[in-house]
Motif scaffolding. Structure first.
Motif, PDB file in Angstrom:
ATOM      1  N   ALA A  75      49.542  39.396  27.146  1.00  0.00           N
ATOM      2  CA  ALA A  75      49.803  39.737  25.745  1.00  0.00           C
ATOM      3  C   ALA A  75      51.039  40.619  25.608  1.00  0.00           C
ATOM      4  CB  ALA A  75      48.584  40.447  25.152  1.00  0.00           C
ATOM      5  N   LEU A  76      51.216  41.545  26.546  1.00  0.00           N
ATOM      6  CA  LEU A  76      52.392  42.423  26.518  1.00  0.00           C
ATOM      7  C   LEU A  76      53.673  41.605  26.666  1.00  0.00           C
ATOM      8  CD1 LEU A  76      52.701  45.799  28.361  1.00  0.00           C
ATOM      9  CD2 LEU A  76      54.564  44.163  28.451  1.00  0.00           C
ATOM     10  N   VAL A  77      53.676  40.693  27.631  1.00  0.00           N
ATOM     11  CA  VAL A  77      54.858  39.852  27.850  1.00  0.00           C
ATOM     12  C   VAL A  77      55.137  38.987  26.626  1.00  0.00           C
ATOM     13  CG1 VAL A  77      55.825  37.997  29.257  1.00  0.00           C
ATOM     14  CG2 VAL A  77      54.571  39.866  30.347  1.00  0.00           C
ATOM     15  N   ALA A  78      54.088  38.469  26.006  1.00  0.00           N
ATOM     16  CA  ALA A  78      54.265  37.633  24.809  1.00  0.00           C
ATOM     17  C   ALA A  78      54.851  38.434  23.655  1.00  0.00           C
ATOM     18  CB  ALA A  78      52.938  37.016  24.399  1.00  0.00           C
ATOM     19  N   GLY A  79      54.432  39.690  23.533  1.00  0.00           N
ATOM     20  CA  GLY A  79      54.995  40.536  22.492  1.00  0.00           C
ATOM     21  C   GLY A  79      56.488  40.715  22.670  1.00  0.00           C
ATOM     22  N   ARG A  80      56.908  40.954  23.911  1.00  0.00           N
ATOM     23  CA  ARG A  80      58.332  41.099  24.199  1.00  0.00           C
ATOM     24  C   ARG A  80      59.072  39.773  23.969  1.00  0.00           C
ATOM     25  NH1 ARG A  80      60.371  46.051  24.574  1.00  0.00           N
ATOM     26  NH2 ARG A  80      62.006  45.204  25.924  1.00  0.00           N
ATOM     27  N   THR A  81      58.434  38.676  24.357  1.00  0.00           N
ATOM     28  CA  THR A  81      59.051  37.365  24.194  1.00  0.00           C
ATOM     29  C   THR A  81      59.271  37.035  22.722  1.00  0.00           C
ATOM     30  OG1 THR A  81      57.986  36.567  26.222  1.00  0.00           O
ATOM     31  CG2 THR A  81      58.803  34.903  24.691  1.00  0.00           C
ATOM     32  N   GLY A  82      58.268  37.336  21.898  1.00  0.00           N
ATOM     33  CA  GLY A  82      58.401  37.084  20.472  1.00  0.00           C
ATOM     34  C   GLY A  82      59.537  37.881  19.855  1.00  0.00           C
ATOM     35  N   LYS A  83      59.630  39.149  20.224  1.00  0.00           N
ATOM     36  CA  LYS A  83      60.699  39.999  19.679  1.00  0.00           C
ATOM     37  C   LYS A  83      62.070  39.525  20.147  1.00  0.00           C
ATOM     38  CE  LYS A  83      57.859  44.113  18.983  1.00  0.00           C
ATOM     39  NZ  LYS A  83      56.602  43.346  19.099  1.00  0.00           N
ATOM     40  N   ALA A  84      62.135  39.013  21.369  1.00  0.00           N
ATOM     41  CA  ALA A  84      63.412  38.529  21.899  1.00  0.00           C
ATOM     42  C   ALA A  84      63.898  37.287  21.164  1.00  0.00           C
ATOM     43  CB  ALA A  84      63.280  38.231  23.385  1.00  0.00           C
ATOM     44  N   HIS A  85      62.962  36.553  20.541  1.00  0.00           N
ATOM     45  CA  HIS A  85      63.324  35.329  19.830  1.00  0.00           C
ATOM     46  C   HIS A  85      63.509  35.548  18.329  1.00  0.00           C
ATOM     47  CE1 HIS A  85      62.128  33.361  23.576  1.00  0.00           C
ATOM     48  NE2 HIS A  85      62.787  32.316  23.141  1.00  0.00           N
ATOM     49  N   ALA A  86      63.393  36.784  17.861  1.00  0.00           N
ATOM     50  CA  ALA A  86      63.583  37.058  16.436  1.00  0.00           C
ATOM     51  C   ALA A  86      64.989  36.638  16.012  1.00  0.00           C
ATOM     52  CB  ALA A  86      63.370  38.541  16.158  1.00  0.00           C
ATOM     53  N   GLY A  87      65.065  35.896  14.918  1.00  0.00           N
ATOM     54  CA  GLY A  87      66.341  35.429  14.404  1.00  0.00           C
ATOM     55  C   GLY A  87      66.812  34.122  15.005  1.00  0.00           C
ATOM     56  N   ARG A  88      66.181  33.664  16.077  1.00  0.00           N
ATOM     57  CA  ARG A  88      66.534  32.382  16.689  1.00  0.00           C
ATOM     58  C   ARG A  88      65.657  31.282  16.088  1.00  0.00           C
ATOM     59  NH1 ARG A  88      66.799  34.097  23.119  1.00  0.00           N
ATOM     60  NH2 ARG A  88      68.360  35.756  22.887  1.00  0.00           N
ATOM     61  N   PRO A  89      66.005  30.035  16.276  1.00  0.00           N
ATOM     62  CA  PRO A  89      65.157  28.944  15.745  1.00  0.00           C
ATOM     63  C   PRO A  89      63.731  29.070  16.261  1.00  0.00           C
ATOM     64  CG  PRO A  89      67.264  28.072  16.461  1.00  0.00           C
ATOM     65  CD  PRO A  89      67.232  29.513  16.892  1.00  0.00           C
ATOM     66  N   LEU A  90      62.781  28.915  15.369  1.00  0.00           N
ATOM     67  CA  LEU A  90      61.384  29.079  15.727  1.00  0.00           C
ATOM     68  C   LEU A  90      60.958  28.107  16.823  1.00  0.00           C
ATOM     69  CD1 LEU A  90      58.726  30.550  15.138  1.00  0.00           C
ATOM     70  CD2 LEU A  90      58.268  28.839  13.379  1.00  0.00           C
ATOM     71  N   ARG A  91      61.537  26.896  16.800  1.00  0.00           N
ATOM     72  CA  ARG A  91      61.143  25.904  17.810  1.00  0.00           C
ATOM     73  C   ARG A  91      61.471  26.387  19.222  1.00  0.00           C
ATOM     74  NH1 ARG A  91      65.278  22.350  15.435  1.00  0.00           N
ATOM     75  NH2 ARG A  91      63.519  21.141  14.639  1.00  0.00           N
ATOM     76  N   ARG A  92      62.538  27.173  19.382  1.00  0.00           N
ATOM     77  CA  ARG A  92      62.884  27.667  20.709  1.00  0.00           C
ATOM     78  C   ARG A  92      61.811  28.617  21.219  1.00  0.00           C
ATOM     79  NH1 ARG A  92      68.698  30.387  21.673  1.00  0.00           N
ATOM     80  NH2 ARG A  92      69.297  28.285  21.017  1.00  0.00           N
ATOM     81  N   TRP A  93      61.330  29.474  20.327  1.00  0.00           N
ATOM     82  CA  TRP A  93      60.272  30.423  20.700  1.00  0.00           C
ATOM     83  C   TRP A  93      58.979  29.680  21.031  1.00  0.00           C
ATOM     84  CZ3 TRP A  93      56.845  33.177  16.692  1.00  0.00           C
ATOM     85  CH2 TRP A  93      55.966  34.062  17.334  1.00  0.00           C
ATOM     86  N   LEU A  94      58.620  28.719  20.184  1.00  0.00           N
ATOM     87  CA  LEU A  94      57.383  27.977  20.416  1.00  0.00           C
ATOM     88  C   LEU A  94      57.429  27.205  21.727  1.00  0.00           C
ATOM     89  CD1 LEU A  94      56.687  26.553  16.830  1.00  0.00           C
ATOM     90  CD2 LEU A  94      55.533  28.461  17.953  1.00  0.00           C
ATOM     91  N   LEU A  95      58.556  26.548  22.003  1.00  0.00           N
ATOM     92  CA  LEU A  95      58.671  25.769  23.233  1.00  0.00           C
ATOM     93  C   LEU A  95      58.684  26.668  24.464  1.00  0.00           C
ATOM     94  CD1 LEU A  95      61.245  23.052  22.084  1.00  0.00           C
ATOM     95  CD2 LEU A  95      58.845  22.688  22.685  1.00  0.00           C
ATOM     96  N   SER A  96      59.331  27.834  24.351  1.00  0.00           N
ATOM     97  CA  SER A  96      59.333  28.774  25.472  1.00  0.00           C
ATOM     98  C   SER A  96      57.918  29.259  25.770  1.00  0.00           C
ATOM     99  CB  SER A  96      60.231  29.981  25.156  1.00  0.00           C
ATOM    100  OG  SER A  96      61.567  29.589  25.002  1.00  0.00           O
TER     101      SER A  96
END
Length: 233
Positions: A75-96
């Motif tokens: 969960a901690l890693v996912a929180g960081r991952t989500g914040k790192a994808h802020a402002g980028r296309p949502l599909r990139r975050w979902l696929l990652s």
């Protein structure tokens, strides 16, 4: 992350419903094949940990602590991952996120296959718990950031509560009743399919299927034009 009112919300409920099926697959694997350990739903582990702390026969502290700690790290890693994808296309975050989850589940499936074809060892036992709990912790934190109502993909207590409390019988408006019933059916179906696979094919099959469903479903969702919108902070 994406708000419930954003355009991308349209394909997301269908994806989250599919991910709910994979929850049943993963918990069927862990509960039936790993001595009553939940790796997708931590409530059961806390209860079992209490049993173990009281010295109840058949309950050991180590597996439950392993699952809970791995879940928190995921969960901690996912929180960081989500914040790192802020402002980028949502599909990139979902696929990652889907690729990370599938990779963890498939590594767990490999361990399960080695355990099934060779000598079972404590290392493979705890490895499967660790990898699947990491994947589910990562999943839960990602879904939490998406903020799609009534589709947590892993927990049904509040879903069932809302289904009854918001029903017309209770004077409510039956808010999101379709999603709520769908979530229950999806996890039920996943658990039933997972139980059958564990019984007839071993632990690797449901984990392979869970990773595949999550990855393919997310790829299909990412094709929706709305998935190109930036993920909110």
């Amino acid at each position: 992350m994406a708000s419930p009112s954003s355009p991308v919300a349209a394909p997301l409920p269908w994806l989250l419903m599919l991910l709910s099926v994979t929850t049943g697959l993963v918990d069927a694997t862990s509960v039936l094949g790993l001595d009553k350990v939940f790796t997708a739903n931590m409530t059961g582990n806390i209860v079992f940990l209490g049993f173990a702390a009281a010295g109840t026969p058949g309950f050991d502290i180590a597996p439950y602590l392993t699952a809970i700690c791995a879940f928190l790290v995921g969960a901690l890693v996912a929180g960081r991952t989500g914040k790192a994808h802020a402002g980028r296309p949502l599909r990139r975050w979902l696929l990652s996120a889907a690729a990370i989850e599938a990779g963890l589940l498939w590594l767990a499936a490999l361990l399960a296959w080695l355990r099934q074809t060779g000598e079972a060892s404590p290392a493979s036992f705890y490895g499967i718990i660790l990898l699947t709990a990491l994947a589910m912790g990562f999943r839960n934190a990602t879904i939490r950031q998406l903020k799609v109502p009534d589709l947590t993909t892993t927990v049904l207590t509040l879903t069932l509560t809302g289904l009854a409390a918001d029903s017309r019988l209770a004077g409510g408006a039956d808010t999101n009743w379709g999603r709520r019933i769908g979530s229950v059916v999806a996890i039920f179906a996943g658990a039933a399919i997972g139980a059958a696979l564990v019984t007839h094919s071993g632990l690797a099959a449901p984990l392979l299927l869970a990773g595949l469903l999550g990855l393919v479903g997310t790829a299909a969702c990412a094709l929706h034009p709305a998935a190109a919108t930036p993920a909110a902070a």
